[in-house]
Design a protein around this motif. Structure first.
Motif, PDB file in Angstrom:
ATOM      1  N   VAL A  96      54.578  34.260  29.670  1.00  8.72           N
ATOM      2  CA  VAL A  96      55.443  34.725  28.577  1.00  8.72           C
ATOM      3  C   VAL A  96      54.734  35.902  27.905  1.00  8.72           C
ATOM      4  O   VAL A  96      53.579  35.783  27.498  1.00  8.72           O
ATOM      5  CB  VAL A  96      55.675  33.610  27.527  1.00  8.72           C
ATOM      6  CG1 VAL A  96      56.515  34.148  26.363  1.00  8.72           C
ATOM      7  CG2 VAL A  96      56.357  32.416  28.160  1.00  8.72           C
ATOM      8  N   PRO A  97      55.399  37.052  27.809  1.00  5.71           N
ATOM      9  CA  PRO A  97      54.727  38.197  27.185  1.00  5.71           C
ATOM     10  C   PRO A  97      54.455  37.952  25.699  1.00  5.71           C
ATOM     11  O   PRO A  97      55.291  37.395  24.995  1.00  5.71           O
ATOM     12  CB  PRO A  97      55.725  39.341  27.349  1.00  5.71           C
ATOM     13  CG  PRO A  97      56.808  38.850  28.226  1.00  5.71           C
ATOM     14  CD  PRO A  97      56.765  37.363  28.251  1.00  5.71           C
ATOM     15  N   ARG A  98      53.271  38.379  25.247  1.00  3.50           N
ATOM     16  CA  ARG A  98      52.912  38.232  23.826  1.00  3.50           C
ATOM     17  C   ARG A  98      53.419  39.431  23.041  1.00  3.50           C
ATOM     18  O   ARG A  98      54.094  39.296  22.048  1.00  3.50           O
ATOM     19  CB  ARG A  98      51.385  38.105  23.707  1.00  3.50           C
ATOM     20  CG  ARG A  98      50.859  36.844  24.361  1.00  3.50           C
ATOM     21  CD  ARG A  98      49.435  36.985  24.804  1.00  3.50           C
ATOM     22  NE  ARG A  98      49.294  37.898  25.941  1.00  3.50           N
ATOM     23  CZ  ARG A  98      48.168  38.048  26.651  1.00  3.50           C
ATOM     24  NH1 ARG A  98      47.088  37.361  26.340  1.00  3.50           N
ATOM     25  NH2 ARG A  98      48.117  38.888  27.661  1.00  3.50           N
ATOM     26  N   GLY A  99      53.071  40.608  23.481  1.00  2.00           N
ATOM     27  CA  GLY A  99      53.567  41.838  22.855  1.00  2.00           C
ATOM     28  C   GLY A  99      53.692  42.876  23.947  1.00  2.00           C
ATOM     29  O   GLY A  99      52.979  42.808  24.958  1.00  2.00           O
ATOM     30  N   VAL A 100      54.602  43.826  23.783  1.00  2.13           N
ATOM     31  CA  VAL A 100      54.859  44.792  24.854  1.00  2.13           C
ATOM     32  C   VAL A 100      53.585  45.586  25.172  1.00  2.13           C
ATOM     33  O   VAL A 100      53.140  45.641  26.319  1.00  2.13           O
ATOM     34  CB  VAL A 100      56.002  45.754  24.450  1.00  2.13           C
ATOM     35  CG1 VAL A 100      56.236  46.790  25.533  1.00  2.13           C
ATOM     36  CG2 VAL A 100      57.285  44.974  24.165  1.00  2.13           C
ATOM     37  N   ASP A 101      52.997  46.159  24.132  1.00  2.00           N
ATOM     38  CA  ASP A 101      51.832  47.029  24.374  1.00  2.00           C
ATOM     39  C   ASP A 101      50.664  46.225  24.937  1.00  2.00           C
ATOM     40  O   ASP A 101      49.922  46.694  25.788  1.00  2.00           O
ATOM     41  CB  ASP A 101      51.395  47.717  23.075  1.00  2.00           C
ATOM     42  CG  ASP A 101      52.484  48.603  22.498  1.00  2.00           C
ATOM     43  OD1 ASP A 101      53.496  48.819  23.194  1.00  2.00           O
ATOM     44  OD2 ASP A 101      52.342  49.064  21.354  1.00  2.00           O
ATOM     45  N   ARG A 102      50.491  45.003  24.436  1.00  2.00           N
ATOM     46  CA  ARG A 102      49.351  44.200  24.862  1.00  2.00           C
ATOM     47  C   ARG A 102      49.366  43.974  26.374  1.00  2.00           C
ATOM     48  O   ARG A 102      48.337  44.062  27.036  1.00  2.00           O
ATOM     49  CB  ARG A 102      49.339  42.853  24.123  1.00  2.00           C
ATOM     50  CG  ARG A 102      48.231  41.978  24.654  1.00  2.00           C
ATOM     51  CD  ARG A 102      47.787  40.875  23.773  1.00  2.00           C
ATOM     52  NE  ARG A 102      46.582  40.315  24.397  1.00  2.00           N
ATOM     53  CZ  ARG A 102      45.966  39.245  24.007  1.00  2.00           C
ATOM     54  NH1 ARG A 102      46.386  38.602  22.948  1.00  2.00           N
ATOM     55  NH2 ARG A 102      44.899  38.809  24.634  1.00  2.00           N
ATOM     56  N   GLU A 103      50.555  43.678  26.919  1.00  2.00           N
ATOM     57  CA  GLU A 103      50.616  43.382  28.358  1.00  2.00           C
ATOM     58  C   GLU A 103      50.348  44.644  29.183  1.00  2.00           C
ATOM     59  O   GLU A 103      49.683  44.575  30.221  1.00  2.00           O
ATOM     60  CB  GLU A 103      51.979  42.766  28.731  1.00  2.00           C
ATOM     61  CG  GLU A 103      52.404  41.545  27.922  1.00  2.00           C
ATOM     62  CD  GLU A 103      51.333  40.469  27.748  1.00  2.00           C
ATOM     63  OE1 GLU A 103      50.319  40.478  28.464  1.00  2.00           O
ATOM     64  OE2 GLU A 103      51.510  39.611  26.856  1.00  2.00           O
ATOM     65  N   VAL A 104      50.862  45.779  28.719  1.00  2.00           N
ATOM     66  CA  VAL A 104      50.626  47.032  29.463  1.00  2.00           C
ATOM     67  C   VAL A 104      49.138  47.375  29.438  1.00  2.00           C
ATOM     68  O   VAL A 104      48.529  47.693  30.473  1.00  2.00           O
ATOM     69  CB  VAL A 104      51.471  48.184  28.862  1.00  2.00           C
ATOM     70  CG1 VAL A 104      51.096  49.521  29.510  1.00  2.00           C
ATOM     71  CG2 VAL A 104      52.959  47.918  29.055  1.00  2.00           C
ATOM     72  N   VAL A 105      48.530  47.277  28.250  1.00  2.00           N
ATOM     73  CA  VAL A 105      47.104  47.598  28.126  1.00  2.00           C
ATOM     74  C   VAL A 105      46.276  46.646  28.988  1.00  2.00           C
ATOM     75  O   VAL A 105      45.349  47.057  29.692  1.00  2.00           O
ATOM     76  CB  VAL A 105      46.674  47.519  26.638  1.00  2.00           C
ATOM     77  CG1 VAL A 105      45.156  47.556  26.504  1.00  2.00           C
ATOM     78  CG2 VAL A 105      47.290  48.666  25.846  1.00  2.00           C
ATOM     79  N   GLU A 106      46.652  45.351  28.952  1.00  2.00           N
ATOM     80  CA  GLU A 106      45.865  44.385  29.719  1.00  2.00           C
ATOM     81  C   GLU A 106      45.973  44.659  31.228  1.00  2.00           C
ATOM     82  O   GLU A 106      44.999  44.482  31.963  1.00  2.00           O
ATOM     83  CB  GLU A 106      46.301  42.951  29.390  1.00  2.00           C
ATOM     84  CG  GLU A 106      45.313  41.938  29.973  1.00  2.00           C
ATOM     85  CD  GLU A 106      45.557  40.517  29.513  1.00  2.00           C
ATOM     86  OE1 GLU A 106      45.704  40.299  28.292  1.00  2.00           O
ATOM     87  OE2 GLU A 106      45.586  39.633  30.380  1.00  2.00           O
ATOM     88  N   THR A 107      47.137  45.119  31.677  1.00  2.00           N
ATOM     89  CA  THR A 107      47.250  45.474  33.105  1.00  2.00           C
ATOM     90  C   THR A 107      46.276  46.597  33.440  1.00  2.00           C
ATOM     91  O   THR A 107      45.577  46.547  34.461  1.00  2.00           O
ATOM     92  CB  THR A 107      48.687  45.920  33.455  1.00  2.00           C
ATOM     93  OG1 THR A 107      49.556  44.823  33.243  1.00  2.00           O
ATOM     94  CG2 THR A 107      48.809  46.356  34.909  1.00  2.00           C
ATOM     95  N   LEU A 108      46.213  47.617  32.567  1.00  2.00           N
ATOM     96  CA  LEU A 108      45.308  48.740  32.848  1.00  2.00           C
ATOM     97  C   LEU A 108      43.856  48.264  32.839  1.00  2.00           C
ATOM     98  O   LEU A 108      43.038  48.697  33.651  1.00  2.00           O
ATOM     99  CB  LEU A 108      45.522  49.870  31.829  1.00  2.00           C
ATOM    100  CG  LEU A 108      46.895  50.545  31.899  1.00  2.00           C
ATOM    101  CD1 LEU A 108      46.992  51.680  30.890  1.00  2.00           C
ATOM    102  CD2 LEU A 108      47.171  51.093  33.295  1.00  2.00           C
ATOM    103  N   HIS A 109      43.519  47.366  31.915  1.00  2.00           N
ATOM    104  CA  HIS A 109      42.162  46.827  31.854  1.00  2.00           C
ATOM    105  C   HIS A 109      41.836  46.034  33.120  1.00  2.00           C
ATOM    106  O   HIS A 109      40.854  46.277  33.795  1.00  2.00           O
ATOM    107  CB  HIS A 109      42.029  45.950  30.600  1.00  2.00           C
ATOM    108  CG  HIS A 109      40.702  45.270  30.485  1.00  2.00           C
ATOM    109  ND1 HIS A 109      40.477  44.208  29.641  1.00  2.00           N
ATOM    110  CD2 HIS A 109      39.526  45.474  31.136  1.00  2.00           C
ATOM    111  CE1 HIS A 109      39.220  43.808  29.767  1.00  2.00           C
ATOM    112  NE2 HIS A 109      38.625  44.554  30.664  1.00  2.00           N
ATOM    113  N   ARG A 110      42.718  45.091  33.437  1.00  2.00           N
ATOM    114  CA  ARG A 110      42.451  44.206  34.582  1.00  2.00           C
ATOM    115  C   ARG A 110      42.302  44.976  35.887  1.00  2.00           C
ATOM    116  O   ARG A 110      41.582  44.553  36.790  1.00  2.00           O
ATOM    117  CB  ARG A 110      43.622  43.243  34.763  1.00  2.00           C
ATOM    118  CG  ARG A 110      43.676  42.105  33.791  1.00  2.00           C
ATOM    119  CD  ARG A 110      44.902  41.316  34.182  1.00  2.00           C
ATOM    120  NE  ARG A 110      45.163  40.204  33.303  1.00  2.00           N
ATOM    121  CZ  ARG A 110      45.482  38.981  33.747  1.00  2.00           C
ATOM    122  NH1 ARG A 110      45.562  38.741  35.037  1.00  2.00           N
ATOM    123  NH2 ARG A 110      45.748  38.015  32.905  1.00  2.00           N
TER     124      ARG A 110
END
Ligand code: MSK
Length: 657
Positions: free
Chosen positions: A175-189
């Motif tokens: 379940v997505p927490r926040g839009v930006d958070r998921e995008v940033v986390e993808t770039l990090h991972r």
């Protein structure tokens, strides 16, 4: 042009002229620039500078030891995140536009659909009783803005999905927490040395995509409706023939409705029309390309000059005074093409400039003033027009089937529902549903894949909803009119005649794929077709994809339970394991799967097999077209005179070709 590039006669005509004039286009550049065979299959990793590592020959690991599966999953996840970022940043801009409007600071903007505002407020748990629409809109905007930056919890719109679907996402932890958070986390991972398990990376890719589908895109659609009105059917036309020889032609292109809606409004100003006349034109003619076109097409009836691959061709007609662009799908080549004609390419977004273009920055606080300035710039350019060659080709279309209208048309104001649609599917009158969406890609014959899929599906009683450039293809080729029911199978034909709708329903732009999620949810909630999106006999198809946004749409549709088929080719073709993970692997987890299939006929075969499998699982009546073949068909009075008008075809002054 040696080989067939397009099935669109208007495009073919302009491409021939381009060849005579020695002009390049995406079509000719696609010939000249062969795809990199390593990158095409996803076999290249460039996330650090120890490489780029190419998985060719005996290479089985990158310099860091990354496996082919890891780099393929990383590449795909990054593309999905980039696509989600584009849609969602659009949604964020819409939320800020709503905030400015609510505070009375956006020039020329107003809240057009109060009913939708109330509905969205209710979904967000915002109190509306006794409050002005501006106060409610302000809180809705702030809540939407919060969803982009939220760090913990769940996105607000997750609760719009069927209950069973929500539980699947919670169990998987996606379940997505926040839009930006998921995008940033993808770039990090997916940077060097973090997440190095393909399945784990791809799980997060789904979470990121869901943040777009049930977050950024859905907010973009809802706020667009609140500000500019929820679409309802209207008649207009599509293709390059909508350009006019004796008027100032202004083509809006990109994705944002804020700019294009304001230009539409300003173009009606009598002073601006008079100004155009003072320059020798009969008036102002607005037309659109890509999804900006879809936005103003379905809310304002502004005609659509073409889909993605028409952007250069529109300029090559020599009849466009200004091409006004904002963000996404805008080719840098426009400036070079325009240099051979009088057309001004005007960039307007603070996020996007093109070297050599005229930049007139749009901001909502001075929206109307800026729109007038853009229009005057275009009008001033009219006397510079030389020879114009506008293909005499266009098709009438009925557009604007929002989820709200579909609900209304099946029961009127007091009995709105999806019951008739569900019943038609249950009875086998309609075999199933398909969304045919997405882009053009010059690596394929323009519109051929899209039209093959649409024609074969409706002939097999599958109702089609279309968005983006896929919807534009359907319209250009005459498939967005109720009269095209003749091309539908017997059961679908009956339903279309009874309700008076085309078998192909135009549902809007790329972000409006969120409308399809809403429709599927309502079908699941209505009863009789299971209790989740994955139970419904439905598929999503993108025959000519090219953009990262399309991959994000695919991933959120899959994560929502849909079977999704893409044409052209697979960006993960180099990894059988990643190919398996996003098909069988995702199907086990979320009930939906993503497959790539180049042949449009095979796409249809697979789609129909899936629809029939779902019908069997639901224990529905076996699909049998013969059951409905005997029903009487109403034919319009002039059908015999010119049947092509009622099946397909392109309108010209000489008739239908
Ligand atoms: S404009 S993303 S080419 S649909 Fe939305 Fe068309 Fe695809 Fe761009």
């Amino acid at each position: 042009m040696p080989d067939k590039k397009t099935i669109d006669p208007a495009a073919a005509e302009v491409l021939e002229r381009a060849q005579q004039l020695g002009l390049s286009s995406a079509f000719s550049r696609a010939d000249a620039t062969k795809p990199c065979p390593i990158g095409q299959e996803g076999n290249c990793c460039s996330v650090c500078f120890m490489g780029p590592c190419r998985f060719v020959g005996k290479t089985t690991a990158g310099i860091c030891g990354a496996s082919k599966e890891t780099i393929q999953a990383r590449n795909l996840a990054r593309k999905i995140a980039a696509g989600g970022a584009a849609h969602s940043d659009h949604g964020r801009d819409m939320a800020f536009a709503l905030l400015l409007t609510a505070r009375g600071e956006a020039q020329g903007f107003e809240i057009k659909d109060e009913k939708k505002l109330e509905k969205v407020a209710r979904l967000m748990g915002i109190d509306t009783a006794g409050r002005t629409k501006e106060k409610v809109a302000e809180e809705v905007a702030l809540r939407a803005i919060r969803d982009f930056g939220q760090q913990e919890g769940e996105l607000t719109y997750i609760k719009r999905a069927p209950k069973k679907r929500q539980e699947i996402w919670r169990k998987l932890g996606i379940v997505p927490r926040g839009v930006d958070r998921e995008v940033v986390e993808t770039l990090h991972r997916t940077g060097m040395g973090t997440d190095q398990d393909a399945e784990h990376i791809l799980d997060h890719a789904m979470r990121t995509a869901l943040a777009d589908g049930w977050g950024g895109s859905m907010l973009a659609t809802d706020i667009g409706d609140i500000l500019f009105g929820t679409p309802a059917p209207a008649v207009t036309s599509m293709n390059l023939g909508v350009l006019k020889e004796d008027e100032v032609n202004i083509v809006v292109h990109g994705h944002h409705p804020t700019l294009s809606e304001t230009i539409v409004q300003a173009s009606k100003d009598p002073a601006i029309i008079e100004y155009a006349k003072s320059k020798g034109a009969k008036g102002i003619n607005l037309a659109g390309i890509c999804c900006t076109a879809n936005e103003v097409l379905m809310r304002q009836g502004v005609p659509l000059a073409g889909n993605m691959l028409h952007q250069e061709l529109a300029i090559m007609t020599g009849a466009v005074e200004a091409m006004v662009v904002d963000v996404q799908c805008v080719m840098e080549a426009l400036v070079e093409v325009a240099s051979h004609f009088h057309t001004k390419v005007i960039t307007t977004s603070p996020k996007a400039k093109i070297t050599g273009a005229t930049h007139i920055e749009f901001e909502e606080t001075r929206g109307l003033d800026i729109a007038r300035l853009i229009l005057r710039t275009a009008i001033d350019n009219y006397p510079n027009r030389k020879e114009a060659h506008i293909p005499d080709v266009s098709s009438p279309v009925v557009i604007g089937f929002s989820h709200e209208y579909l609900n209304y048309m099946q029961g009127g104001r007091f009995r709105e529902s999806f019951r008739p649609l569900n019943d038609a599917v249950i009875a086998g009158r309609i075999r199933g549903a398909a969304a045919v969406v997405g882009c053009n890609n010059p690596r394929a014959v323009q519109d051929e894949g899209i039209m093959t899929v649409i024609k074969e599906l409706i002939a097999n009683d599958v109702v089609v909803v279309a968005t983006g450039c896929g919807a534009a293809a359907a319209g250009k080729h005459g498939y967005l009119t109720p009269e095209v029911f003749q091309a539908a199978g017997p059961g679908l034909k009956e339903v279309c005649q009874a309700i008076g709708v085309p078998p192909v329903l135009h549902m809007g732009s790329c972000v409006d794929n969120s409308r399809i999620l809403t429709v599927l949810t309502q079908m699941a909630n209505e009863g009789g077709l299971g209790d989740d999106i994955s139970d419904i006999p439905a598929v999503g198809i993108c025959p000519e994809w090219m953009n990262e946004k399309a991959l994000c749409i695919a991933a959120y549709a899959v994560a929502s339970g849909c079977y999704v088929l893409f044409g052209v080719g697979s960006p993960v073709a180099g990894s059988p394991e990643v190919t398996r993970l996003i098909s069988e692997g995702w199907e086990k987890k979320v009930g939906g799967k993503l497959e790539f299939e180049v042949d449009p006929h095979k796409i249809v075969e697979k789609a129909l097999a899936h629809i029939d499998k779902k019908r069997v699982a639901l224990k529905l009546a076996e699909y049998d077209p013969k059951k409905f073949a005997q029903s009487e068909t109403y034919l319009p009075a002039d059908y015999a005179k010119d049947p092509k008008v009622y099946t397909e075809g392109h309108r010209t002054k000489a008739g239908v070709v």
